[in-house]
Scaffold this motif. Structure first.
Motif, PDB file in Angstrom:
ATOM      1  N   LYS A 153      39.659  51.148  32.471  1.00 39.03           N
ATOM      2  CA  LYS A 153      38.062  51.318  32.318  1.00 39.03           C
ATOM      3  C   LYS A 153      38.351  51.272  30.833  1.00 39.03           C
ATOM      4  O   LYS A 153      38.219  52.766  30.637  1.00 39.03           O
ATOM      5  N   VAL A 155      34.803  51.932  28.049  1.00 40.43           N
ATOM      6  CA  VAL A 155      33.437  51.944  28.219  1.00 40.43           C
ATOM      7  C   VAL A 155      32.519  52.595  26.677  1.00 40.43           C
ATOM      8  O   VAL A 155      33.571  53.308  25.916  1.00 40.43           O
ATOM      9  N   VAL A 199      36.803  56.505  26.446  1.00 41.59           N
ATOM     10  CA  VAL A 199      35.300  56.003  25.923  1.00 41.59           C
ATOM     11  C   VAL A 199      34.593  56.323  24.513  1.00 41.59           C
ATOM     12  O   VAL A 199      35.789  57.053  23.946  1.00 41.59           O
ATOM     13  N   ALA A 218      32.185  47.016  21.093  1.00 41.86           N
ATOM     14  CA  ALA A 218      32.070  47.326  22.767  1.00 41.86           C
ATOM     15  C   ALA A 218      32.961  45.930  22.799  1.00 41.86           C
ATOM     16  O   ALA A 218      34.356  45.895  23.709  1.00 41.86           O
ATOM     17  N   ALA A 223      35.919  46.542  25.846  1.00 41.21           N
ATOM     18  CA  ALA A 223      34.672  47.090  27.226  1.00 41.21           C
ATOM     19  C   ALA A 223      34.397  46.781  28.405  1.00 41.21           C
ATOM     20  O   ALA A 223      33.575  45.204  28.601  1.00 41.21           O
ATOM     21  N   ASN A 224      34.283  47.760  29.383  1.00 41.38           N
ATOM     22  CA  ASN A 224      33.452  46.950  30.751  1.00 41.38           C
ATOM     23  C   ASN A 224      32.057  47.330  30.355  1.00 41.38           C
ATOM     24  O   ASN A 224      31.489  45.960  31.488  1.00 41.38           O
ATOM     25  N   LEU A 225      31.922  48.268  29.310  1.00 42.22           N
ATOM     26  CA  LEU A 225      30.174  48.061  29.016  1.00 42.22           C
ATOM     27  C   LEU A 225      29.652  49.175  28.444  1.00 42.22           C
ATOM     28  O   LEU A 225      30.744  49.463  27.696  1.00 42.22           O
ATOM     29  N   ILE A 332      27.475  55.147  34.477  1.00 44.04           N
ATOM     30  CA  ILE A 332      28.212  55.026  34.067  1.00 44.04           C
ATOM     31  C   ILE A 332      29.607  54.471  35.243  1.00 44.04           C
ATOM     32  O   ILE A 332      29.317  53.558  35.566  1.00 44.04           O
ATOM     33  N   LEU A 336      30.835  51.362  37.076  1.00 43.74           N
ATOM     34  CA  LEU A 336      32.552  51.103  37.065  1.00 43.74           C
ATOM     35  C   LEU A 336      32.690  50.956  38.521  1.00 43.74           C
ATOM     36  O   LEU A 336      33.137  49.702  39.132  1.00 43.74           O
ATOM     37  N   TYR A 340      32.195  47.156  37.134  1.00 45.96           N
ATOM     38  CA  TYR A 340      31.457  46.269  35.890  1.00 45.96           C
ATOM     39  C   TYR A 340      33.260  46.682  34.975  1.00 45.96           C
ATOM     40  O   TYR A 340      33.715  47.357  36.173  1.00 45.96           O
TER      41      TYR A 340
END
Length: 340
Positions: A153, A155, A199, A218, A223-225, A332, A336, A340
């Protein structure tokens, strides 16, 4: 008669020597002259085509350059400015003409711009990449890896304001400093997490990336979020009893599934639970540039009100900043875990 012949012979010899010197100089500077009229990407393509004729351009990685004799990988300085998608390679003590004698070879895939001078290579990519560098047989090889190919993931975290943009100012306290302090605490928590999460931060120092750079990071990192951290104040900027936490989202994007609104709700619940602050709900945020232009689900967290004395005192305390960071951290991980 012999004297005249001698003078003519001497003159011919001088002309011959001068011609050799001129041709030698022309030969030495031809590459530089050609390169002076080219962009960095054109130079890369030109040098690579020339090298192919001698089979010197055959390698699996994207870029390759010969290093000074005996130079190890840890001596090469590699920097990655994610916000600008700028990867810099510095070869220490390289002469000004290093790249003429040792040309950079390879492919220009996903490279928007390339600059080379004085042992320094600046590579502007079209998205966020992690440089993968190896040294073999005196050559530095570079590949560029997408974050999603490294991490499970991804972020992006934004500390609002910074540099010459202080945000709200109350009693000499600047919003930018509160936001950054919370994000630094959050970074500590994320650094210690053993999950494979990449991150990226718009800033971890007192600098002020543009709105465009913040919003596009992002998307460039796939990015996922995306979470932005701010501190609130009343519209008129006057001290009041109003306090609490609210989270902004993009109301003009789909509210179904893994939406900006659902992410905002998660952040609100987790932040207020960790801080014990008043829940002021989720609010529309499409009017905010970084929310409107984010390509991924985004939530802007207004941690608390600087225009409330009690909350201002909390926001400036290390203990409360840690609670805020813990709440965002919990949000966060929960987001996830929810897909997300």
């Amino acid at each position: 008669m012999e004297i005249k012949i001698l003078k003519i012979s001497s003159l011919c010899l001088a002309v011959t020597i001068a011609a050799v010197l001129v041709l030698g100089y022309f030969s030495d500077t031809l590459g530089q002259g050609v390169q002076q009229g080219m962009s960095g990407l054109q130079i890369l393509a030109y040098n690579t085509e020339q090298a192919k004729e001698t089979d010197e351009a055959e390698f699996e990685q994207q870029l390759c350059i010969e290093l000074p004799e005996g130079m190890a990988l840890d001596e090469v300085i590699v920097e990655n400015d994610y916000v600008k998608q700028l990867i810099t390679i510095q070869i220490p003590d390289a002469a000004s003409d290093y790249f003429v004698e040792h040309p950079l070879l390879g492919r220009s895939n996903n490279i928007n711009d390339l600059y080379m001078a004085n042992g320094r290579i600046e590579i502007t990519m079209d998205a966020v990449y992690e440089p993968e560098c190896t040294v073999e047989d005196g050559h530095l090889y570079l590949d560029f890896i997408r974050p999603q190919d490294i991490y499970d993931k991804v972020v992006v975290i934004d500390a609002g304001h910074g540099g010459g943009a202080p945000g709200a100012i109350k009693q000499g306290i600047m919003e930018k400093d509160i936001n950054l302090a919370i994000v630094r605490e959050l970074k500590g928590l994320l650094d210690e997490n053993d999950r494979n999460i990449g991150v990226y931060y718009t800033r971890t120092e007192d600098v002020n990336p543009s709105f465009e750079q913040r919003a596009q990071l992002a998307g460039k990192a796939d990015a996922n979020l995306f979470i932005s951290v701010h501190s609130n104040s009343t519209v008129d900027g006057l001290m009041s009893e109003y306090n609490g936490t609210e989270v902004m989202y993009d109301e003009l994007k789909s509210e179904e599934g893994l939406s900006s609104r659902h992410l905002a709700q998660i952040c609100l619940e987790e932040a207020t639970a960790a801080m014990g602050s008043k829940n002021n709900g989720v609010t529309y945020g499409n009017s905010i540039y970084i929310i409107r232009n984010s390509e991924v689900p985004v939530a802007l967290i207004e941690v608390g009100f600087m225009t409330n004395q009690e909350e201002l005192d909390k926001l400036t305390s290390a203990e409360y900043q840690k609670k805020a960071a813990q709440g965002i951290y919990n949000a966060i991980l929960r987001a996830l875990d929810e897909g997300y």
